[in-house]
Design a protein around this motif. Structure first.
Motif, PDB file in Angstrom:
ATOM      1  N   ILE A 165       0.845  -1.184   0.000  1.00 18.65           N
ATOM      2  CA  ILE A 165       0.000   0.000   0.000  1.00 18.65           C
ATOM      3  C   ILE A 165       0.883   1.238   0.000  1.00 18.65           C
ATOM      4  O   ILE A 165       1.752   1.394   0.848  1.00 18.65           O
ATOM      5  CB  ILE A 165      -0.918   0.036   1.236  1.00 18.65           C
ATOM      6  N   GLY A 166       0.654   2.126  -0.952  1.00 21.81           N
ATOM      7  CA  GLY A 166       1.447   3.339  -1.026  1.00 21.81           C
ATOM      8  C   GLY A 166       0.576   4.561  -1.216  1.00 21.81           C
ATOM      9  O   GLY A 166      -0.599   4.477  -1.559  1.00 21.81           O
ATOM     10  N   SER A 167       1.177   5.728  -0.983  1.00 22.84           N
ATOM     11  CA  SER A 167       0.498   6.993  -1.231  1.00 22.84           C
ATOM     12  C   SER A 167       0.742   7.424  -2.666  1.00 22.84           C
ATOM     13  O   SER A 167       1.637   6.915  -3.347  1.00 22.84           O
ATOM     14  CB  SER A 167       1.026   8.062  -0.268  1.00 22.84           C
ATOM     15  N   THR A 168      -0.038   8.350  -3.139  1.00 19.28           N
ATOM     16  CA  THR A 168       0.173   8.931  -4.459  1.00 19.28           C
ATOM     17  C   THR A 168       0.128  10.445  -4.349  1.00 19.28           C
ATOM     18  O   THR A 168      -0.637  11.005  -3.567  1.00 19.28           O
ATOM     19  CB  THR A 168      -0.903   8.485  -5.464  1.00 19.28           C
ATOM     20  N   PRO A 195      -6.117   6.547   7.211  1.00 17.99           N
ATOM     21  CA  PRO A 195      -5.313   5.946   8.276  1.00 17.99           C
ATOM     22  C   PRO A 195      -5.042   4.474   7.974  1.00 17.99           C
ATOM     23  O   PRO A 195      -5.943   3.727   7.598  1.00 17.99           O
ATOM     24  CB  PRO A 195      -6.182   6.114   9.525  1.00 17.99           C
ATOM     25  N   LEU A 196      -3.792   4.082   8.129  1.00 24.49           N
ATOM     26  CA  LEU A 196      -3.383   2.715   7.817  1.00 24.49           C
ATOM     27  C   LEU A 196      -3.677   1.842   9.034  1.00 24.49           C
ATOM     28  O   LEU A 196      -2.829   1.646   9.910  1.00 24.49           O
ATOM     29  CB  LEU A 196      -1.906   2.688   7.451  1.00 24.49           C
ATOM     30  N   LEU A 197      -4.888   1.320   9.090  1.00 22.80           N
ATOM     31  CA  LEU A 197      -5.329   0.506  10.217  1.00 22.80           C
ATOM     32  C   LEU A 197      -4.517  -0.780  10.305  1.00 22.80           C
ATOM     33  O   LEU A 197      -4.012  -1.290   9.302  1.00 22.80           O
ATOM     34  CB  LEU A 197      -6.814   0.181  10.067  1.00 22.80           C
ATOM     35  N   ASN A 203      -9.554  -4.916   2.196  1.00 22.38           N
ATOM     36  CA  ASN A 203     -10.140  -4.452   0.936  1.00 22.38           C
ATOM     37  C   ASN A 203      -9.684  -3.032   0.584  1.00 22.38           C
ATOM     38  O   ASN A 203     -10.446  -2.201   0.112  1.00 22.38           O
ATOM     39  CB  ASN A 203     -11.667  -4.540   0.990  1.00 22.38           C
ATOM     40  N   PHE A 204      -8.380  -2.814   0.782  1.00 23.68           N
ATOM     41  CA  PHE A 204      -7.818  -1.489   0.553  1.00 23.68           C
ATOM     42  C   PHE A 204      -7.697  -1.139  -0.927  1.00 23.68           C
ATOM     43  O   PHE A 204      -7.394   0.008  -1.269  1.00 23.68           O
ATOM     44  CB  PHE A 204      -6.449  -1.356   1.230  1.00 23.68           C
ATOM     45  N   ASP A 205      -7.970  -2.100  -1.809  1.00 23.53           N
ATOM     46  CA  ASP A 205      -7.983  -1.768  -3.238  1.00 23.53           C
ATOM     47  C   ASP A 205      -9.193  -0.887  -3.580  1.00 23.53           C
ATOM     48  O   ASP A 205      -9.281  -0.378  -4.702  1.00 23.53           O
ATOM     49  CB  ASP A 205      -7.977  -3.027  -4.098  1.00 23.53           C
ATOM     50  N   ASP A 206     -10.108  -0.674  -2.618  1.00 22.50           N
ATOM     51  CA  ASP A 206     -11.157   0.329  -2.804  1.00 22.50           C
ATOM     52  C   ASP A 206     -10.563   1.671  -3.229  1.00 22.50           C
ATOM     53  O   ASP A 206     -11.200   2.447  -3.956  1.00 22.50           O
ATOM     54  CB  ASP A 206     -11.922   0.550  -1.488  1.00 22.50           C
ATOM     55  N   VAL A 210      -6.267  14.015  -7.774  1.00 25.07           N
ATOM     56  CA  VAL A 210      -6.383  13.516  -6.406  1.00 25.07           C
ATOM     57  C   VAL A 210      -5.031  13.047  -5.888  1.00 25.07           C
ATOM     58  O   VAL A 210      -4.260  12.409  -6.605  1.00 25.07           O
ATOM     59  CB  VAL A 210      -7.404  12.352  -6.335  1.00 25.07           C
ATOM     60  N   SER A 211      -4.729  13.363  -4.644  1.00 17.29           N
ATOM     61  CA  SER A 211      -3.600  12.780  -3.917  1.00 17.29           C
ATOM     62  C   SER A 211      -4.156  11.937  -2.785  1.00 17.29           C
ATOM     63  O   SER A 211      -5.009  12.414  -2.023  1.00 17.29           O
ATOM     64  CB  SER A 211      -2.683  13.864  -3.353  1.00 17.29           C
ATOM     65  N   VAL A 212      -3.709  10.692  -2.689  1.00 21.64           N
ATOM     66  CA  VAL A 212      -4.143   9.808  -1.605  1.00 21.64           C
ATOM     67  C   VAL A 212      -2.957   9.586  -0.673  1.00 21.64           C
ATOM     68  O   VAL A 212      -1.912   9.092  -1.096  1.00 21.64           O
ATOM     69  CB  VAL A 212      -4.649   8.461  -2.144  1.00 21.64           C
ATOM     70  N   GLU A 213      -3.108   9.988   0.569  1.00 26.27           N
ATOM     71  CA  GLU A 213      -2.030   9.831   1.545  1.00 26.27           C
ATOM     72  C   GLU A 213      -2.400   8.744   2.547  1.00 26.27           C
ATOM     73  O   GLU A 213      -3.341   8.894   3.320  1.00 26.27           O
ATOM     74  CB  GLU A 213      -1.763  11.144   2.273  1.00 26.27           C
ATOM     75  N   MET A 214      -1.675   7.618   2.483  1.00 22.02           N
ATOM     76  CA  MET A 214      -1.836   6.543   3.448  1.00 22.02           C
ATOM     77  C   MET A 214      -1.013   6.910   4.681  1.00 22.02           C
ATOM     78  O   MET A 214       0.208   7.053   4.603  1.00 22.02           O
ATOM     79  CB  MET A 214      -1.367   5.216   2.856  1.00 22.02           C
TER      80      MET A 214
END
Length: 481
Positions: A241-244, A254-256, A261-264, A274-278
């Motif tokens: 799992i990475g951020s973009t 938040p990285l629980l 099902n994090f491919d959501d 969009v930037s997604v920050e894990m």
């Protein structure tokens, strides 16, 4: 009856899933009816199948590479970790138990019959089955009763290709060391080797590959360079799992500890605006996020306690005071309510746990799991969507009077009175282009022209072409028997 070939790894996360997907697509492009198979998988990233069960997400992607619907027989044993010591055991798509590791080890030999039954059914409708191992056959302490690697290969008579990962270093030792520790009968099942994830000038590894071949006696089928577009395909392992860093619309996740099902999130990561920050443990949720997504969890109560331990509940409250938005998906949806009740002790000791109190709903856990592929629409925009449900628990309360989705004619989800907190049980909805665009627009952003499903399919074609260029695909497929 189909022929079969098995890809095993000299370690975990060497790229087996990706290689199998690429080989499946390469075989499909040759006109073969091909199917993926993984006897035993461990992952909390699951997919709902056409026949109403669940399998690992990697096998669903591999089914797509084969041009077919995912089926429970493609992954007959799925382990879904709930704690550090125990996991839910899913057999042929259905949960059968939650066991500690030692108890599962005792159960494992009895599962071989189900594994071989599923494998036989798959073979009956195909020309070729490409099998993915789990972990590594070098874990010889697990050889007795094994169903995931050499135990399966022995029981099914399937030849094996061993893959090493050069990116992590020590690939010669990975592969040669595996040869050293394997019993002779298992070593004889290996028909060749591959080295994956190479970066740089491949000629620099000519001598290294020659040493591997000389020391093991196994022929080489190729040195596979790093596939730069791998991040565009759904990942199964939480390690991946990475951020973009895309556009100005920032979504924090938040990285629980038991994220599921994090491919959501994958379609959002491909959106240029969009930037997604894990956000990993130990870090605060960013104050400049437009929205926070609470993802699915394999242990809702446990991850809710984990969230609070990180101080993320305080960060979420501050985010809402700043005018931000919060979306909860499945387990994240349950966390948003007033309370989570678990009278039967399904996820831990029986009792109630206070939720975040951001939605006026409560959830009661029960043992029956809901598994369904669904179609519906986004009520605010009318955008069509598809998705799937994979959860235990029933959620009720006043905020369900403000649903934001409709599924098969029934309302789905809950929303706060100000519209800034919402939740639903549906996974996979961001893969629907019209819905994703509408959701981004609701946050003040603008989606690009991404056609997500078409992009995944095109990336699988590029992966197959990558393998055709850099390894002996014809020779690999010829090993199958």
């Amino acid at each position: 009856m189909a022929k079969a070939l098995m890809i095993q790894g000299a370690g975990s996360n060497v790229g087996k899933s990706m290689l199998v997907a690429g080989l499946c697509r390469a075989a499909l492009r040759r006109g073969l009816t091909v199917r993926p198979f993984k006897p035993q998988n461990m992952s909390n990233n699951a997919a709902v199948t056409a026949d109403g069960g669940e399998i690992g997400r990697a096998q669903a992607l591999q089914a797509l590479a084969c041009g077919c619907a995912p089926l429970t027989d493609m992954n007959p044993v799925l382990l879904k970790p709930e704690t550090d010591l125990g996991a839910q055991v899913v057999v042929q798509g259905r949960r059968v138990a939650t066991l500690r590791a030692r108890d599962y080890a005792a159960m494992k030999p009895r599962l071989l019959a189900a594994v071989l039954e599923s494998f036989t059914r798959l073979k009956a409708g195909a020309d070729l089955v490409i099998v993915e191992g789990a972990g590594s056959p070098a874990e010889i302490n697990l050889r007795a009763g094994d169903i995931a690697n050499m135990g399966f290969a022995e029981a099914s008579g399937t030849p094996v290709v061993l893959v090493g990962d050069i990116d992590r270093g020590g690939v010669i030792a990975q592969i040669v060391g595996t040869r050293v520790v394997l019993a002779e009968a298992d070593a004889a099942r290996i028909s060749g080797v591959m080295v994956n994830k190479f970066r740089g000038d491949p000629s620099l590894f000519d001598e290294g590959m020659a040493e591997i071949v000389r020391r093991t006696g196994w022929p080489s089928f190729g040195l596979v360079p790093w596939f730069a577009q791998a991040h565009r395909l759904p990942a199964e392992d939480a390690l991946d799992i990475g951020s973009t860093r895309g556009g100005p619309l920032k979504i924090a996740v938040p990285l629980l500890s038991r994220i599921a099902n994090f491919d959501d999130l994958d379609p959002l990561k491909l959106e240029p605006s969009v930037s997604v920050e894990m956000v990993p443990p130990g870090r605060a949720l960013p104050g400049d996020a437009t929205a926070i997504i609470l993802p699915g969890s394999k242990s809702t109560a446990g991850d809710l306690a984990f969230l609070r331990a990180q101080g993320w509940d305080v960060d979420i409250a501050a985010h809402l005071r700043r005018g931000g938005h919060v979306l909860g998906i499945c387990g994240g949806y349950q966390m948003l309510g007033r309370v989570i009740r678990d009278p039967g002790g399904i996820e831990g000791p029986p009792g109630d746990m206070p939720g975040l109190g951001l939605l006026d709903v409560e959830t009661v856990m029960h043992p029956k799991k809901r598994l369904a592929q669904v179609r519906g629409r986004h009520l605010a925009s009318g955008a069509a969507l598809t998705g799937y449900e994979i959860h235990i628990g029933d959620t009720q309360g006043p905020d369900l009077s403000r649903p934001w989705l409709e599924i098969g004619g029934r309302a789905e989800g809950a929303m706060s009175a100000d519209g800034r907190v919402s939740g639903a049980y549906l996974h996979g909805i961001f893969a629907s282009d019209a819905f994703r665009a509408a959701w981004i627009a609701g946050l003040g952003g603008q989606a690009g022209t991404l056609a997500y499903s078409a992009e995944i399919d095109a990336t699988l074609d590029r992966l197959a072409a990558h393998l055709e260029t850099h390894c002996d695909v014809a020779g690999l497929l010829a090993l199958a028997r």
